[in-house]
Design a protein around this motif. Structure first.
Motif, PDB file in Angstrom:
ATOM      1  N   THR A  32       0.810  -1.267   0.103  1.00  0.00           N
ATOM      2  CA  THR A  32      -0.276  -0.078  -0.105  1.00  0.00           C
ATOM      3  C   THR A  32       0.775   1.216   0.128  1.00  0.00           C
ATOM      4  N   ALA A  33       1.868   1.224   0.842  1.00  0.00           N
ATOM      5  CA  ALA A  33       2.944   2.396   0.957  1.00  0.00           C
ATOM      6  C   ALA A  33       3.442   2.740  -0.637  1.00  0.00           C
ATOM      7  N   VAL A  34       3.966   1.417  -1.058  1.00  0.00           N
ATOM      8  CA  VAL A  34       4.669   1.476  -2.368  1.00  0.00           C
ATOM      9  C   VAL A  34       3.554   2.448  -3.547  1.00  0.00           C
ATOM     10  N   ILE A  35       2.485   1.583  -3.637  1.00  0.00           N
ATOM     11  CA  ILE A  35       1.430   1.996  -4.568  1.00  0.00           C
ATOM     12  C   ILE A  35       1.057   3.458  -4.382  1.00  0.00           C
ATOM     13  N   THR A  36       0.869   3.938  -3.084  1.00  0.00           N
ATOM     14  CA  THR A  36       0.294   5.149  -2.575  1.00  0.00           C
ATOM     15  C   THR A  36       1.697   6.103  -2.755  1.00  0.00           C
ATOM     16  N   PHE A  37       2.938   5.642  -2.726  1.00  0.00           N
ATOM     17  CA  PHE A  37       4.048   6.566  -3.082  1.00  0.00           C
ATOM     18  C   PHE A  37       4.013   6.816  -4.627  1.00  0.00           C
ATOM     19  N   ILE A  38       3.917   5.608  -5.309  1.00  0.00           N
ATOM     20  CA  ILE A  38       3.980   5.742  -6.800  1.00  0.00           C
ATOM     21  C   ILE A  38       2.709   6.705  -7.313  1.00  0.00           C
ATOM     22  N   ASN A  39       1.319   6.551  -6.655  1.00  0.00           N
ATOM     23  CA  ASN A  39       0.245   7.329  -6.940  1.00  0.00           C
ATOM     24  C   ASN A  39       0.727   8.920  -6.870  1.00  0.00           C
ATOM     25  N   ILE A  40       1.344   9.036  -5.674  1.00  0.00           N
ATOM     26  CA  ILE A  40       1.687  10.570  -5.128  1.00  0.00           C
ATOM     27  C   ILE A  40       2.677  11.016  -6.284  1.00  0.00           C
ATOM     28  N   VAL A  41       3.642  10.076  -6.555  1.00  0.00           N
ATOM     29  CA  VAL A  41       4.759  10.606  -7.536  1.00  0.00           C
ATOM     30  C   VAL A  41       4.111  11.026  -9.042  1.00  0.00           C
ATOM     31  N   ILE A  42       3.352  10.027  -9.650  1.00  0.00           N
ATOM     32  CA  ILE A  42       2.863  10.350 -10.571  1.00  0.00           C
ATOM     33  C   ILE A  42       2.024  11.622 -10.857  1.00  0.00           C
ATOM     34  N   LEU A  43       1.113  11.735  -9.735  1.00  0.00           N
ATOM     35  CA  LEU A  43       0.379  12.906  -9.326  1.00  0.00           C
ATOM     36  C   LEU A  43       1.136  14.259  -9.479  1.00  0.00           C
ATOM     37  N   LEU A  44       2.429  14.233  -8.755  1.00  0.00           N
ATOM     38  CA  LEU A  44       2.897  15.287  -8.505  1.00  0.00           C
ATOM     39  C   LEU A  44       3.782  15.671  -9.521  1.00  0.00           C
ATOM     40  N   VAL A  45       3.903  14.635 -10.540  1.00  0.00           N
ATOM     41  CA  VAL A  45       4.920  14.865 -11.738  1.00  0.00           C
ATOM     42  C   VAL A  45       3.854  15.877 -12.536  1.00  0.00           C
ATOM     43  N   PHE A  46       2.573  15.515 -12.851  1.00  0.00           N
ATOM     44  CA  PHE A  46       1.490  16.177 -13.526  1.00  0.00           C
ATOM     45  C   PHE A  46       1.438  17.213 -13.075  1.00  0.00           C
ATOM     46  N   MET A  47       1.451  17.495 -11.764  1.00  0.00           N
ATOM     47  CA  MET A  47       1.254  18.924 -10.989  1.00  0.00           C
ATOM     48  C   MET A  47       2.411  20.058 -11.316  1.00  0.00           C
ATOM     49  N   VAL A  48       3.566  19.063 -11.159  1.00  0.00           N
ATOM     50  CA  VAL A  48       4.689  20.143 -11.456  1.00  0.00           C
ATOM     51  C   VAL A  48       4.554  20.576 -12.803  1.00  0.00           C
ATOM     52  N   ILE A  49       4.026  19.510 -13.797  1.00  0.00           N
ATOM     53  CA  ILE A  49       4.301  20.004 -15.153  1.00  0.00           C
ATOM     54  C   ILE A  49       3.256  21.184 -15.426  1.00  0.00           C
ATOM     55  N   VAL A  50       1.873  20.863 -14.562  1.00  0.00           N
ATOM     56  CA  VAL A  50       1.037  21.781 -14.837  1.00  0.00           C
ATOM     57  C   VAL A  50       1.347  23.362 -14.332  1.00  0.00           C
ATOM     58  N   TYR A  51       2.141  23.051 -13.196  1.00  0.00           N
ATOM     59  CA  TYR A  51       2.647  24.292 -12.445  1.00  0.00           C
ATOM     60  C   TYR A  51       3.447  25.017 -13.399  1.00  0.00           C
ATOM     61  N   ILE A  52       4.453  24.405 -13.735  1.00  0.00           N
ATOM     62  CA  ILE A  52       5.560  24.937 -14.761  1.00  0.00           C
ATOM     63  C   ILE A  52       4.695  25.868 -15.848  1.00  0.00           C
ATOM     64  N   GLY A  53       4.011  24.882 -16.511  1.00  0.00           N
ATOM     65  CA  GLY A  53       3.211  25.473 -17.808  1.00  0.00           C
ATOM     66  C   GLY A  53       2.438  26.675 -17.398  1.00  0.00           C
ATOM     67  N   PHE A  54       1.808  26.644 -16.316  1.00  0.00           N
ATOM     68  CA  PHE A  54       1.015  27.772 -15.804  1.00  0.00           C
ATOM     69  C   PHE A  54       1.927  29.081 -15.405  1.00  0.00           C
ATOM     70  N   THR A  55       2.890  28.610 -14.875  1.00  0.00           N
ATOM     71  CA  THR A  55       4.148  29.850 -14.631  1.00  0.00           C
ATOM     72  C   THR A  55       4.710  30.569 -15.977  1.00  0.00           C
ATOM     73  N   ILE A  56       5.045  29.618 -16.724  1.00  0.00           N
ATOM     74  CA  ILE A  56       5.355  29.889 -17.949  1.00  0.00           C
ATOM     75  C   ILE A  56       4.354  31.005 -18.688  1.00  0.00           C
ATOM     76  N   ILE A  57       3.263  30.354 -18.991  1.00  0.00           N
ATOM     77  CA  ILE A  57       2.378  31.031 -19.531  1.00  0.00           C
ATOM     78  C   ILE A  57       1.788  32.500 -18.729  1.00  0.00           C
ATOM     79  N   TRP A  58       1.959  32.583 -17.511  1.00  0.00           N
ATOM     80  CA  TRP A  58       1.637  33.824 -16.786  1.00  0.00           C
ATOM     81  C   TRP A  58       2.779  34.868 -16.986  1.00  0.00           C
ATOM     82  N   ILE A  59       4.163  34.246 -17.131  1.00  0.00           N
ATOM     83  CA  ILE A  59       5.046  35.103 -17.226  1.00  0.00           C
ATOM     84  C   ILE A  59       5.159  35.692 -18.707  1.00  0.00           C
ATOM     85  N   VAL A  60       4.869  34.793 -19.763  1.00  0.00           N
ATOM     86  CA  VAL A  60       4.643  35.205 -20.893  1.00  0.00           C
ATOM     87  C   VAL A  60       3.621  36.341 -20.982  1.00  0.00           C
TER      88      VAL A  60
END
Length: 488
Positions: A76-104
Protein backbone atom coordinates in the motif's frame (compact mmCIF):
# COMPACT_ATOMS: atom_id res chain seq x y z
CA UNK A 1 -0.90 35.50 -9.75
CA UNK A 2 -4.43 35.68 -8.40
CA UNK A 3 -4.94 35.74 -4.66
CA UNK A 4 -8.32 37.49 -4.56
CA UNK A 5 -11.23 34.97 -4.77
CA UNK A 6 -12.77 34.94 -8.21
CA UNK A 7 -16.29 33.98 -9.41
CA UNK A 8 -14.86 30.90 -11.11
CA UNK A 9 -14.11 27.25 -10.57
CA UNK A 10 -10.57 26.43 -9.57
CA UNK A 11 -8.54 24.25 -11.91
CA UNK A 12 -8.44 20.52 -11.01
CA UNK A 13 -4.72 20.61 -10.27
CA UNK A 14 -5.13 23.57 -7.91
CA UNK A 15 -8.11 22.27 -5.93
CA UNK A 16 -9.82 18.88 -6.47
CA UNK A 17 -6.50 17.21 -7.23
CA UNK A 18 -5.43 17.50 -3.59
CA UNK A 19 -8.74 16.09 -2.35
CA UNK A 20 -8.57 13.16 -4.78
CA UNK A 21 -5.01 12.39 -3.71
CA UNK A 22 -6.01 12.47 -0.04
CA UNK A 23 -9.04 10.27 -0.66
CA UNK A 24 -6.92 7.76 -2.59
CA UNK A 25 -4.41 7.46 0.25
CA UNK A 26 -7.15 7.20 2.88
CA UNK A 27 -8.98 4.57 0.81
CA UNK A 28 -5.89 2.39 0.41
CA UNK A 29 -5.10 2.38 4.11
CA UNK A 30 -8.77 1.93 5.00
CA UNK A 31 -8.87 -1.24 2.90
CA UNK A 32 -5.75 -2.45 4.71
CA UNK A 33 -7.43 -1.82 8.06
CA UNK A 34 -10.63 -3.56 6.92
CA UNK A 35 -8.63 -6.68 6.00
CA UNK A 36 -7.00 -6.80 9.41
CA UNK A 37 -10.38 -6.38 11.12
CA UNK A 38 -11.81 -9.17 8.97
CA UNK A 39 -9.07 -11.66 9.98
CA UNK A 40 -9.35 -10.58 13.62
CA UNK A 41 -13.09 -11.23 13.45
CA UNK A 42 -12.44 -14.71 12.06
CA UNK A 43 -10.47 -15.56 15.20
CA UNK A 44 -13.60 -15.09 17.26
CA UNK A 45 -15.73 -17.36 15.10
CA UNK A 46 -13.95 -20.71 15.45
CA UNK A 47 -16.30 -22.23 18.07
CA UNK A 48 -17.79 -25.03 15.87
CA UNK A 49 -14.47 -26.51 14.91
CA UNK A 50 -12.39 -29.08 16.74
CA UNK A 51 -9.25 -28.12 18.60
CA UNK A 52 -6.84 -29.04 15.80
CA UNK A 53 -8.97 -27.14 13.29
CA UNK A 54 -9.22 -24.14 15.61
CA UNK A 55 -5.48 -24.05 16.05
CA UNK A 56 -4.92 -24.36 12.33
CA UNK A 57 -7.51 -21.75 11.34
CA UNK A 58 -6.36 -19.44 14.13
CA UNK A 59 -2.77 -19.71 12.92
CA UNK A 60 -3.87 -19.04 9.31
CA UNK A 61 -5.78 -15.87 10.32
CA UNK A 62 -2.93 -14.66 12.51
CA UNK A 63 -0.46 -15.20 9.67
CA UNK A 64 -2.87 -13.43 7.32
CA UNK A 65 -3.07 -10.49 9.73
CA UNK A 66 0.73 -10.36 9.95
CA UNK A 67 0.98 -10.54 6.17
CA UNK A 68 -1.49 -7.68 5.80
CA UNK A 69 0.32 -5.59 8.41
CA UNK A 70 3.76 -6.26 6.92
CA UNK A 71 3.32 -7.02 3.23
CA UNK A 72 -0.02 -5.27 2.70
CA UNK A 73 1.21 -2.10 4.36
CA UNK A 74 4.41 -2.20 2.34
CA UNK A 75 2.53 -2.74 -0.92
CA UNK A 76 0.00 0.00 0.00
CA UNK A 77 2.85 2.34 0.87
CA UNK A 78 4.62 1.62 -2.44
CA UNK A 79 1.43 2.03 -4.51
CA UNK A 80 0.55 5.20 -2.58
CA UNK A 81 4.07 6.57 -3.19
CA UNK A 82 3.85 5.77 -6.92
CA UNK A 83 0.41 7.40 -7.06
CA UNK A 84 1.74 10.50 -5.31
CA UNK A 85 4.81 10.66 -7.56
CA UNK A 86 2.76 10.34 -10.75
CA UNK A 87 0.30 12.97 -9.58
CA UNK A 88 3.12 15.26 -8.46
CA UNK A 89 4.81 14.95 -11.86
CA UNK A 90 1.61 16.03 -13.58
CA UNK A 91 1.15 18.82 -11.04
CA UNK A 92 4.71 20.06 -11.53
CA UNK A 93 4.22 20.05 -15.30
CA UNK A 94 0.97 21.97 -14.89
CA UNK A 95 2.50 24.44 -12.42
CA UNK A 96 5.52 25.03 -14.65
CA UNK A 97 3.25 25.48 -17.66
CA UNK A 98 0.99 27.86 -15.78
CA UNK A 99 3.98 29.88 -14.51
CA UNK A 100 5.51 30.12 -17.98
CA UNK A 101 2.25 31.26 -19.56
CA UNK A 102 1.65 33.77 -16.73
CA UNK A 103 5.17 35.17 -17.19
CA UNK A 104 4.78 35.33 -20.98
CA UNK A 105 1.45 37.12 -20.60
CA UNK A 106 2.86 39.60 -18.09
CA UNK A 107 6.05 40.21 -20.09
CA UNK A 108 3.99 40.86 -23.21
CA UNK A 109 1.94 43.52 -21.43
CA UNK A 110 5.00 45.18 -19.93
CA UNK A 111 7.21 44.94 -23.03
CA UNK A 112 4.48 46.29 -25.30
CA UNK A 113 3.72 49.04 -22.74
CA UNK A 114 0.11 47.94 -22.51
CA UNK A 115 -1.95 49.23 -19.62
CA UNK A 116 -5.41 50.61 -18.99
CA UNK A 117 -5.81 54.34 -18.42
CA UNK A 118 -9.40 54.94 -17.31
CA UNK A 119 -10.75 57.95 -19.19
CA UNK A 120 -13.06 58.80 -16.28
CA UNK A 121 -11.23 58.38 -12.95
CA UNK A 122 -7.77 58.42 -14.65
CA UNK A 123 -6.60 55.42 -12.61
CA UNK A 124 -3.98 53.21 -14.22
CA UNK A 125 -4.26 49.41 -14.10
CA UNK A 126 -2.42 46.61 -15.86
CA UNK A 127 -5.42 44.26 -16.01
CA UNK A 128 -8.96 45.71 -15.99
CA UNK A 129 -11.97 43.92 -14.56
CA UNK A 130 -13.41 41.63 -17.24
CA UNK A 131 -17.11 40.81 -17.41
CA UNK A 132 -18.47 37.32 -18.10
CA UNK A 133 -20.56 37.60 -21.30
CA UNK A 134 -23.06 35.03 -20.01
CA UNK A 135 -23.82 36.00 -16.41
CA UNK A 136 -22.12 39.37 -15.96
CA UNK A 137 -19.81 38.17 -13.17
CA UNK A 138 -16.77 40.40 -12.62
CA UNK A 139 -13.35 38.78 -12.91
CA UNK A 140 -10.77 41.10 -11.38
CA UNK A 141 -7.67 39.13 -12.31
CA UNK A 142 -8.28 37.29 -15.56
CA UNK A 143 -4.78 35.89 -15.98
CA UNK A 144 -3.32 32.35 -16.04
CA UNK A 145 -3.58 31.02 -12.50
CA UNK A 146 -5.34 28.71 -10.09
CA UNK A 147 -8.67 29.23 -11.86
CA UNK A 148 -7.35 28.14 -15.23
CA UNK A 149 -4.29 28.35 -17.42
CA UNK A 150 -5.59 29.14 -20.90
CA UNK A 151 -9.29 29.22 -20.03
CA UNK A 152 -11.16 30.00 -16.84
CA UNK A 153 -14.55 28.48 -16.12
CA UNK A 154 -16.91 31.05 -14.65
CA UNK A 155 -19.32 29.85 -11.97
CA UNK A 156 -22.05 29.97 -14.62
CA UNK A 157 -20.10 27.52 -16.78
CA UNK A 158 -18.87 30.04 -19.38
CA UNK A 159 -15.23 29.58 -20.39
CA UNK A 160 -13.21 32.82 -20.48
CA UNK A 161 -9.79 33.30 -22.15
CA UNK A 162 -7.04 34.25 -19.70
CA UNK A 163 -4.19 35.49 -21.93
CA UNK A 164 -3.44 38.14 -24.52
CA UNK A 165 -3.13 35.61 -27.35
CA UNK A 166 -6.46 33.80 -27.02
CA UNK A 167 -9.06 36.57 -27.01
CA UNK A 168 -9.10 38.09 -23.53
CA UNK A 169 -9.04 41.65 -24.94
CA UNK A 170 -12.34 41.06 -26.73
CA UNK A 171 -14.28 40.66 -23.48
CA UNK A 172 -16.27 43.55 -22.06
CA UNK A 173 -14.27 45.32 -19.36
CA UNK A 174 -14.57 47.99 -16.71
CA UNK A 175 -12.22 50.06 -14.57
CA UNK A 176 -11.28 48.17 -11.38
CA UNK A 177 -11.22 51.48 -9.51
CA UNK A 178 -14.44 53.28 -10.51
CA UNK A 179 -16.37 50.61 -12.43
CA UNK A 180 -16.69 52.74 -15.57
CA UNK A 181 -16.99 50.82 -18.83
CA UNK A 182 -13.74 50.50 -20.77
CA UNK A 183 -13.00 49.71 -24.39
CA UNK A 184 -9.19 49.69 -24.26
CA UNK A 185 -8.86 46.10 -25.59
CA UNK A 186 -5.22 45.79 -24.46
CA UNK A 187 -3.91 48.61 -26.63
CA UNK A 188 -0.85 50.77 -26.02
CA UNK A 189 -1.92 54.17 -24.66
CA UNK A 190 -0.39 57.49 -25.64
CA UNK A 191 -1.60 59.95 -23.02
CA UNK A 192 -1.09 63.68 -23.58
CA UNK A 193 -2.66 66.22 -21.18
CA UNK A 194 -3.18 69.74 -22.60
CA UNK A 195 -2.85 72.15 -19.68
CA UNK A 196 -2.96 75.87 -19.06
CA UNK A 197 -5.03 78.65 -17.57
CA UNK A 198 -8.46 79.87 -18.58
CA UNK A 199 -8.90 81.09 -22.19
CA UNK A 200 -5.35 80.29 -23.29
CA UNK A 201 -6.57 78.23 -26.25
CA UNK A 202 -6.41 74.61 -25.00
CA UNK A 203 -9.70 73.51 -26.55
CA UNK A 204 -8.91 75.27 -29.83
CA UNK A 205 -5.53 73.51 -29.87
CA UNK A 206 -7.19 70.11 -29.31
CA UNK A 207 -9.79 70.90 -32.00
CA UNK A 208 -7.14 71.83 -34.55
CA UNK A 209 -4.84 68.92 -33.74
CA UNK A 210 -7.62 66.31 -33.73
CA UNK A 211 -9.10 67.43 -37.05
CA UNK A 212 -5.72 67.75 -38.76
CA UNK A 213 -4.37 64.47 -37.42
CA UNK A 214 -7.45 62.37 -38.15
CA UNK A 215 -8.23 63.80 -41.58
CA UNK A 216 -4.78 64.73 -42.91
CA UNK A 217 -1.96 62.91 -41.08
CA UNK A 218 -3.76 59.56 -40.66
CA UNK A 219 -4.60 59.03 -44.36
CA UNK A 220 -1.12 60.17 -45.43
CA UNK A 221 0.62 57.75 -43.04
CA UNK A 222 -1.72 54.81 -43.56
CA UNK A 223 -3.26 55.06 -40.09
CA UNK A 224 -6.74 53.70 -39.55
CA UNK A 225 -8.68 55.70 -36.94
CA UNK A 226 -11.44 54.30 -34.73
CA UNK A 227 -13.14 56.29 -31.98
CA UNK A 228 -12.95 54.86 -28.47
CA UNK A 229 -16.72 54.78 -28.06
CA UNK A 230 -19.88 56.61 -29.17
CA UNK A 231 -19.31 59.41 -26.66
CA UNK A 232 -15.86 60.14 -28.09
CA UNK A 233 -17.30 60.07 -31.61
CA UNK A 234 -19.85 62.67 -30.50
CA UNK A 235 -16.98 64.82 -29.23
CA UNK A 236 -15.39 64.60 -32.66
CA UNK A 237 -18.63 65.72 -34.28
CA UNK A 238 -18.51 68.82 -32.06
CA UNK A 239 -14.84 69.27 -32.98
CA UNK A 240 -15.74 69.16 -36.68
CA UNK A 241 -18.54 71.71 -36.22
CA UNK A 242 -16.23 74.07 -34.32
CA UNK A 243 -13.47 73.62 -36.90
CA UNK A 244 -15.79 74.56 -39.76
CA UNK A 245 -17.32 77.50 -37.90
CA UNK A 246 -14.01 78.76 -36.56
CA UNK A 247 -15.37 78.71 -33.03
CA UNK A 248 -14.31 77.15 -29.78
CA UNK A 249 -16.21 76.14 -26.68
CA UNK A 250 -15.22 76.91 -23.13
CA UNK A 251 -14.37 73.63 -21.45
CA UNK A 252 -17.15 72.87 -18.97
CA UNK A 253 -16.50 73.13 -15.27
CA UNK A 254 -18.57 70.17 -13.99
CA UNK A 255 -21.08 71.03 -11.28
CA UNK A 256 -21.65 67.36 -10.48
CA UNK A 257 -18.89 66.29 -8.09
CA UNK A 258 -19.15 62.77 -9.51
CA UNK A 259 -18.39 63.97 -13.05
CA UNK A 260 -14.82 64.00 -14.34
CA UNK A 261 -13.19 67.44 -14.44
CA UNK A 262 -10.70 66.31 -17.07
CA UNK A 263 -12.26 65.08 -20.32
CA UNK A 264 -10.34 62.96 -22.79
CA UNK A 265 -10.80 62.81 -26.53
CA UNK A 266 -9.78 59.23 -27.23
CA UNK A 267 -9.28 57.26 -30.44
CA UNK A 268 -7.47 54.16 -31.65
CA UNK A 269 -4.71 54.39 -34.25
CA UNK A 270 -4.18 51.19 -36.24
CA UNK A 271 -1.41 50.32 -38.68
CA UNK A 272 0.09 47.01 -39.91
CA UNK A 273 3.30 47.84 -38.01
CA UNK A 274 1.47 48.55 -34.74
CA UNK A 275 1.22 45.54 -32.46
CA UNK A 276 -0.82 46.27 -30.45
CA UNK A 277 -2.87 49.17 -31.78
CA UNK A 278 -2.32 52.59 -30.19
CA UNK A 279 -4.91 54.37 -28.08
CA UNK A 280 -4.52 58.15 -27.99
CA UNK A 281 -5.92 60.04 -25.00
CA UNK A 282 -5.80 63.85 -25.31
CA UNK A 283 -6.96 65.42 -22.05
CA UNK A 284 -8.67 68.79 -21.67
CA UNK A 285 -9.56 70.47 -18.39
CA UNK A 286 -11.22 73.79 -17.62
CA UNK A 287 -8.54 76.42 -17.03
CA UNK A 288 -10.04 77.75 -13.80
CA UNK A 289 -10.35 74.23 -12.41
CA UNK A 290 -6.73 73.53 -13.33
CA UNK A 291 -5.46 76.79 -11.85
CA UNK A 292 -7.55 76.60 -8.67
CA UNK A 293 -6.56 72.96 -8.11
CA UNK A 294 -10.15 71.91 -7.31
CA UNK A 295 -10.74 69.03 -9.71
CA UNK A 296 -13.40 66.44 -8.90
CA UNK A 297 -11.00 63.57 -9.47
CA UNK A 298 -7.27 63.12 -8.84
CA UNK A 299 -5.50 63.81 -12.13
CA UNK A 300 -3.68 60.49 -12.21
CA UNK A 301 -2.85 60.90 -15.91
CA UNK A 302 0.15 63.04 -14.91
CA UNK A 303 1.61 59.95 -13.26
CA UNK A 304 1.79 57.88 -16.45
CA UNK A 305 1.45 60.36 -19.33
CA UNK A 306 4.14 60.27 -22.00
CA UNK A 307 4.20 64.03 -22.55
CA UNK A 308 2.50 67.29 -21.60
CA UNK A 309 1.51 70.34 -23.63
CA UNK A 310 1.53 73.60 -21.66
CA UNK A 311 -0.36 76.33 -23.54
CA UNK A 312 0.42 79.94 -22.67
CA UNK A 313 -1.43 83.01 -23.91
CA UNK A 314 1.22 85.64 -24.73
CA UNK A 315 -1.29 88.44 -24.16
CA UNK A 316 -1.66 87.33 -20.53
CA UNK A 317 1.89 88.71 -20.05
CA UNK A 318 1.43 92.33 -18.91
CA UNK A 319 4.17 93.88 -21.06
CA UNK A 320 2.91 92.14 -24.22
CA UNK A 321 -0.70 93.05 -23.55
CA UNK A 322 0.25 96.67 -22.94
CA UNK A 323 2.24 96.75 -26.18
CA UNK A 324 -0.24 94.96 -28.48
CA UNK A 325 -3.73 95.29 -26.99
CA UNK A 326 -4.78 98.14 -29.26
CA UNK A 327 -3.98 95.95 -32.28
CA UNK A 328 -6.33 93.18 -31.13
CA UNK A 329 -9.91 92.69 -32.28
CA UNK A 330 -12.52 93.07 -29.49
CA UNK A 331 -13.18 89.32 -29.61
CA UNK A 332 -9.47 88.64 -29.07
CA UNK A 333 -9.28 91.08 -26.16
CA UNK A 334 -12.28 89.39 -24.53
CA UNK A 335 -10.55 86.02 -24.90
CA UNK A 336 -7.26 86.91 -23.24
CA UNK A 337 -6.25 84.56 -20.45
CA UNK A 338 -6.39 86.22 -17.06
CA UNK A 339 -4.19 83.90 -14.96
CA UNK A 340 -0.58 84.84 -14.24
CA UNK A 341 1.72 82.48 -16.15
CA UNK A 342 4.17 82.09 -13.26
CA UNK A 343 1.27 81.16 -10.96
CA UNK A 344 0.10 78.63 -13.54
CA UNK A 345 3.45 76.86 -13.76
CA UNK A 346 3.83 76.83 -9.97
CA UNK A 347 0.32 75.43 -9.58
CA UNK A 348 1.08 72.82 -12.21
CA UNK A 349 4.32 71.73 -10.55
CA UNK A 350 2.60 71.45 -7.18
CA UNK A 351 -0.12 69.37 -8.80
CA UNK A 352 2.47 67.02 -10.28
CA UNK A 353 4.13 66.58 -6.91
CA UNK A 354 0.82 65.87 -5.19
CA UNK A 355 -0.47 63.46 -7.81
CA UNK A 356 2.68 61.49 -8.49
CA UNK A 357 4.40 61.75 -5.14
CA UNK A 358 7.58 62.11 -7.13
CA UNK A 359 10.57 64.33 -6.60
CA UNK A 360 11.40 67.13 -9.01
CA UNK A 361 14.16 65.01 -10.53
CA UNK A 362 11.72 62.22 -11.33
CA UNK A 363 9.13 64.57 -12.81
CA UNK A 364 11.80 66.04 -15.06
CA UNK A 365 11.75 62.91 -17.23
CA UNK A 366 8.34 63.81 -18.72
CA UNK A 367 8.72 65.66 -22.06
CA UNK A 368 7.11 69.11 -21.94
CA UNK A 369 6.04 71.08 -25.01
CA UNK A 370 5.49 74.73 -24.13
CA UNK A 371 3.26 76.26 -26.82
CA UNK A 372 2.82 80.02 -27.22
CA UNK A 373 -0.64 80.37 -28.74
CA UNK A 374 -2.54 83.03 -30.72
CA UNK A 375 0.43 84.14 -32.82
CA UNK A 376 -1.95 85.20 -35.63
CA UNK A 377 -2.98 88.15 -33.47
CA UNK A 378 -1.24 91.56 -33.37
CA UNK A 379 1.52 90.44 -35.72
CA UNK A 380 3.21 88.01 -33.31
CA UNK A 381 3.85 85.79 -36.34
CA UNK A 382 6.65 88.21 -37.18
CA UNK A 383 8.23 87.71 -33.75
CA UNK A 384 8.04 83.94 -33.21
CA UNK A 385 6.16 82.46 -36.18
CA UNK A 386 7.31 81.00 -39.48
CA UNK A 387 8.19 84.42 -40.91
CA UNK A 388 10.46 85.19 -37.98
CA UNK A 389 12.09 81.75 -38.07
CA UNK A 390 12.84 81.89 -41.79
CA UNK A 391 14.19 85.42 -41.47
CA UNK A 392 16.60 84.50 -38.66
CA UNK A 393 17.78 81.34 -40.44
CA UNK A 394 18.50 83.43 -43.51
CA UNK A 395 20.27 86.13 -41.50
CA UNK A 396 22.53 83.76 -39.55
CA UNK A 397 22.61 80.45 -41.46
CA UNK A 398 25.66 79.13 -39.61
CA UNK A 399 24.08 79.32 -36.16
CA UNK A 400 20.46 78.67 -37.08
CA UNK A 401 20.30 75.59 -39.27
CA UNK A 402 17.14 73.90 -37.98
CA UNK A 403 13.62 75.35 -38.14
CA UNK A 404 12.35 74.12 -34.76
CA UNK A 405 15.59 74.86 -32.94
CA UNK A 406 15.32 78.39 -34.27
CA UNK A 407 11.66 78.68 -33.24
CA UNK A 408 12.53 77.35 -29.79
CA UNK A 409 15.24 80.01 -29.53
CA UNK A 410 12.90 82.80 -30.64
CA UNK A 411 10.17 81.74 -28.19
CA UNK A 412 12.58 81.70 -25.25
CA UNK A 413 14.08 85.02 -26.33
CA UNK A 414 10.59 86.53 -26.70
CA UNK A 415 9.60 85.45 -23.20
CA UNK A 416 12.89 86.56 -21.66
CA UNK A 417 12.55 90.01 -23.21
CA UNK A 418 9.08 90.26 -21.67
CA UNK A 419 10.12 89.63 -18.08
CA UNK A 420 9.39 85.89 -18.08
CA UNK A 421 12.89 84.75 -17.13
CA UNK A 422 11.62 83.20 -13.90
CA UNK A 423 9.14 81.13 -15.90
CA UNK A 424 11.89 80.00 -18.29
CA UNK A 425 14.16 79.02 -15.42
CA UNK A 426 11.38 77.04 -13.79
CA UNK A 427 10.79 75.10 -17.01
CA UNK A 428 14.50 74.41 -17.55
CA UNK A 429 15.08 73.28 -13.97
CA UNK A 430 11.99 71.08 -13.62
CA UNK A 431 11.85 69.48 -17.08
CA UNK A 432 15.04 68.17 -18.63
CA UNK A 433 13.30 67.44 -21.92
CA UNK A 434 11.45 70.59 -22.93
CA UNK A 435 10.89 72.44 -26.16
CA UNK A 436 9.11 75.68 -27.06
CA UNK A 437 6.74 76.08 -30.00
CA UNK A 438 4.51 78.81 -31.39
CA UNK A 439 1.11 78.21 -32.93
CA UNK A 440 -2.21 79.62 -33.97
CA UNK A 441 -4.89 76.98 -33.54
CA UNK A 442 -7.72 78.86 -35.29
CA UNK A 443 -5.51 80.95 -37.57
CA UNK A 444 -7.59 84.09 -37.20
CA UNK A 445 -10.05 85.80 -34.88
CA UNK A 446 -12.62 83.44 -33.46
CA UNK A 447 -15.90 82.93 -35.38
CA UNK A 448 -14.45 84.44 -38.58
CA UNK A 449 -14.52 81.31 -40.71
CA UNK A 450 -13.02 77.81 -40.86
CA UNK A 451 -9.87 77.01 -38.91
CA UNK A 452 -6.56 77.64 -40.63
CA UNK A 453 -4.21 76.18 -38.03
CA UNK A 454 -0.50 76.85 -38.01
CA UNK A 455 2.07 75.11 -35.84
CA UNK A 456 -0.36 72.78 -34.04
CA UNK A 457 0.96 69.45 -35.31
CA UNK A 458 4.73 69.81 -34.60
CA UNK A 459 4.51 69.88 -30.76
CA UNK A 460 2.26 66.80 -30.82
CA UNK A 461 4.53 65.06 -33.33
CA UNK A 462 7.50 65.75 -31.04
CA UNK A 463 5.67 64.30 -28.03
CA UNK A 464 4.35 61.28 -29.98
CA UNK A 465 7.86 60.50 -31.18
CA UNK A 466 9.19 60.72 -27.62
CA UNK A 467 6.41 58.42 -26.44
CA UNK A 468 6.48 55.82 -29.20
CA UNK A 469 9.49 55.16 -31.49
CA UNK A 470 7.37 53.13 -33.92
CA UNK A 471 4.90 55.98 -34.22
CA UNK A 472 7.89 58.29 -34.72
CA UNK A 473 9.11 56.19 -37.65
CA UNK A 474 5.76 56.45 -39.39
CA UNK A 475 4.96 60.06 -38.50
CA UNK A 476 8.21 61.80 -39.32
CA UNK A 477 7.36 65.05 -41.06
CA UNK A 478 9.84 67.16 -39.09
CA UNK A 479 13.20 66.80 -37.40
CA UNK A 480 13.87 67.73 -33.79
CA UNK A 481 17.39 67.89 -32.45
CA UNK A 482 18.32 66.65 -28.98
CA UNK A 483 19.79 69.98 -27.89
CA UNK A 484 18.33 73.44 -28.42
CA UNK A 485 20.14 76.76 -28.86
CA UNK A 486 20.79 78.72 -25.68
CA UNK A 487 19.44 82.23 -25.33
CA UNK A 488 22.12 84.60 -24.10
Amino acid sequence: MATTPQPAKKSYFFDKCYKDLGNTIKGAWARNSDSIKKYASNLGNLGDHGLPAKLFLGLVNILAMVAVVVCGSAITAVITFINIVILLVFMVIVYIGFTIIWIVDRLYLVRKKIFTACHECKEKSLIPTYICPKCGAKHTNLTPGVYGILKRTCNCGEKLPTAFFNGRKNLEAECPNCGHKLSDRESRPICIPIVGGRSVGKTAFITAFSKEFIESIAPAKGFDIEFYNDKKEDIYKEITQDYIAGSTRMTDRPQDVNAASSVSFSFFVKHPEFSPERLVHVYDIAGEVFTDNNENEVQKQYEYCQGIVLIIDPFAIPSIRYKYEELLAPEDVAGIGKADINEIINSFLNKLREVTGLSDNKMATVPLAVVISKIDSAGLEQDIGTLAVNKLMKTDPEKFTDFFDTQDYLCRKFLKENNMESFLNNISIQFKNNRFFACSAIGHTRDKGQYKPEGVLPPMEWLFRNADPKMGQLWHDNTFSKKTINVE
